[in-house]
Write an enzyme that holds these catalytic residues in place. Sequence first.
Site, PDB file in Angstrom:
ATOM      1  N   LYS A 116     135.160  72.119  26.470  1.00 47.02           N
ATOM      2  CA  LYS A 116     136.574  71.797  26.644  1.00 47.02           C
ATOM      3  C   LYS A 116     137.407  73.036  26.906  1.00 47.02           C
ATOM      4  O   LYS A 116     138.353  72.991  27.696  1.00 47.02           O
ATOM      5  CB  LYS A 116     137.114  71.037  25.428  1.00 47.02           C
ATOM      6  CG  LYS A 116     136.594  69.611  25.331  1.00 47.02           C
ATOM      7  CD  LYS A 116     137.459  68.768  24.407  1.00 47.02           C
ATOM      8  CE  LYS A 116     137.002  67.318  24.406  1.00 47.02           C
ATOM      9  NZ  LYS A 116     137.804  66.467  23.519  1.00 47.02           N
ATOM     10  N   LYS A 199     128.003  62.559  30.786  1.00 50.79           N
ATOM     11  CA  LYS A 199     128.367  61.452  29.889  1.00 50.79           C
ATOM     12  C   LYS A 199     129.553  60.652  30.438  1.00 50.79           C
ATOM     13  O   LYS A 199     130.471  61.242  31.012  1.00 50.79           O
ATOM     14  CB  LYS A 199     128.743  62.048  28.525  1.00 50.79           C
ATOM     15  CG  LYS A 199     128.937  61.027  27.431  1.00 50.79           C
ATOM     16  CD  LYS A 199     129.449  61.666  26.146  1.00 50.79           C
ATOM     17  CE  LYS A 199     130.952  61.637  26.074  1.00 50.79           C
ATOM     18  NZ  LYS A 199     131.506  61.701  24.720  1.00 50.79           N
ATOM     19  N   LYS A 202     136.015  58.997  28.430  1.00 49.64           N
ATOM     20  CA  LYS A 202     137.328  58.421  28.674  1.00 49.64           C
ATOM     21  C   LYS A 202     138.289  59.463  29.224  1.00 49.64           C
ATOM     22  O   LYS A 202     139.326  59.120  29.772  1.00 49.64           O
ATOM     23  CB  LYS A 202     137.864  57.743  27.430  1.00 49.64           C
ATOM     24  CG  LYS A 202     138.000  58.602  26.193  1.00 49.64           C
ATOM     25  CD  LYS A 202     138.602  57.752  25.073  1.00 49.64           C
ATOM     26  CE  LYS A 202     137.982  58.032  23.727  1.00 49.64           C
ATOM     27  NZ  LYS A 202     138.227  59.390  23.245  1.00 49.64           N
TER      28      LYS A 202
HETATM   29  P1  AMP Z   1     135.159  60.091  22.187  1.00 51.70           P
HETATM   30  O1  AMP Z   1     135.378  59.168  23.327  1.00 51.70           O
HETATM   31  O2  AMP Z   1     134.542  61.387  22.610  1.00 51.70           O
HETATM   32  O3  AMP Z   1     136.377  60.250  21.303  1.00 51.70           O
HETATM   33  O4  AMP Z   1     134.051  59.418  21.268  1.00 51.70           O
HETATM   34  C1  AMP Z   1     134.286  58.412  20.308  1.00 51.70           C
HETATM   35  C2  AMP Z   1     132.968  57.848  19.853  1.00 51.70           C
HETATM   36  O5  AMP Z   1     132.337  57.128  20.918  1.00 51.70           O
HETATM   37  C3  AMP Z   1     131.959  58.907  19.410  1.00 51.70           C
HETATM   38  O6  AMP Z   1     131.181  58.414  18.338  1.00 51.70           O
HETATM   39  C4  AMP Z   1     131.142  59.115  20.654  1.00 51.70           C
HETATM   40  O7  AMP Z   1     129.911  59.654  20.415  1.00 51.70           O
HETATM   41  C5  AMP Z   1     131.084  57.708  21.234  1.00 51.70           C
HETATM   42  N1  AMP Z   1     130.957  57.803  22.700  1.00 51.70           N
HETATM   43  C6  AMP Z   1     131.872  58.289  23.556  1.00 51.70           C
HETATM   44  N2  AMP Z   1     131.431  58.250  24.829  1.00 51.70           N
HETATM   45  C7  AMP Z   1     130.173  57.739  24.761  1.00 51.70           C
HETATM   46  C8  AMP Z   1     129.167  57.483  25.742  1.00 51.70           C
HETATM   47  N3  AMP Z   1     129.349  57.712  27.030  1.00 51.70           N
HETATM   48  N4  AMP Z   1     127.994  56.949  25.321  1.00 51.70           N
HETATM   49  C9  AMP Z   1     127.800  56.713  24.022  1.00 51.70           C
HETATM   50  N5  AMP Z   1     128.698  56.939  23.055  1.00 51.70           N
HETATM   51  C10 AMP Z   1     129.873  57.460  23.405  1.00 51.70           C
END
Ligand code: AMP
Length: 338
Positions: A116, A199, A202
């Site tokens: 980041k 990955k 969002k």
């Molecule tokens: P974040 O979107 O990074 O705030 O992630 C929130 C939660 O969703 C965390 O537990 C991440 O590991 C999970 N997560 C986010 N993006 C993915 C993805 N592409 N595949 C699987 N888990 C995800």
Amino acid sequence: MSSNQKKVMLSAIQPSSQLTIGNYIGALRNWVKLQENYDCIFFAVNLHAITVRQDPKMLLEQTYRAIATYLAAGIHPEDAAVFIQSQVPEHTELAWILTCNSYMGELNRMTQFKDKSAKQGANIPAGLFTYPVLMASDILLYDTELVPIGHDQKQHVELTRDIAIRMNNTYGKDLFKVPEVYIPPVGARIMSLQDPTAKMSKSDPDVSSAIYLTDTDDQIRKKLKRAVTDSGTEITDDDTKPGIRNLLAIQSSLTGKSIPELVLSYAGKQYGHLKLETAEIVVQAVAPIRNRADELMSDRAYLDSVLQRGAEKARVRAQRTLKRVYDRMGLVSPQGRA
Ligand code: AMP
Ligand code: TRP
């Protein structure tokens, strides 16, 4: 089992954008499955979201939408504490104390910080660096035993454990409960539809790379139709076909069918079939959540009442932990000396 005999399970998502099916498969869905057996705490981490610049109006909207999505996906607010991080000021209070017990070296090793900060140019917000400490505070405040998360967050929970163990050694061994990571076995990492080696995120500026839980059925179908694959034709699960592998993984985690089983069922079929059928499976999973979240979003008074109750439950527990920490460290707490 009454809630005070159950182990504490805690998790959170950043409302830095709309949530994606990655968040659903990797996080939310598992929370729903596990909630019966644990004393649950689920919140939206808006203070984590501001480690990068956010538009205030959008942040507010997305924060409520995240909570509405938790409920729409099946979290029971009567049982779990559901709230917004900024409603419980103890999170930032404990974060300072943990910051004083964390090392620059260990924070410097966090891969998410490296990724980041590389995108920030010259002015890297200090919050981006100390962010894992706020996350440790989120977890340690509630004597959490289990943290269900996606693979990318494992390093942060390991850091949380290191900080907890270090402080237990210094200030008494039962100061903090040392939490365990829980990574769901299948579908833990859903990849971008436009670059299947990255990955699905969002925060990806390319909105066609992710399926959002707010997407319409048509948007979902279009995005999957345009999902990047490769120039081959045969549907197999191997390293040279990350796009195909991702579609198979999405299907597998939403239907419960194994990848080999799916590969077998696509023998002799085209990529187009796989895309079309994956789209329908995703539509079936997303539509009910989106529709229910829309209804909840139009009843803000109800959402606020859920949040108020959740935050009150959380604060009582957080204050208890914080008092213990203040007392052990020779700090005078808001309640006075023990
Ligand atoms: P974040 O979107 O990074 O705030 O992630 C929130 C939660 O969703 C965390 O537990 C991440 O590991 C999970 N997560 C986010 N993006 C993915 C993805 N592409 N595949 C699987 N888990 C995800
Ligand atoms: N850092 C996590 C993420 O980006 C979100 C998060 C913040 C979290 N606090 C947490 C996850 C506590 C689990 C427990 O995904």
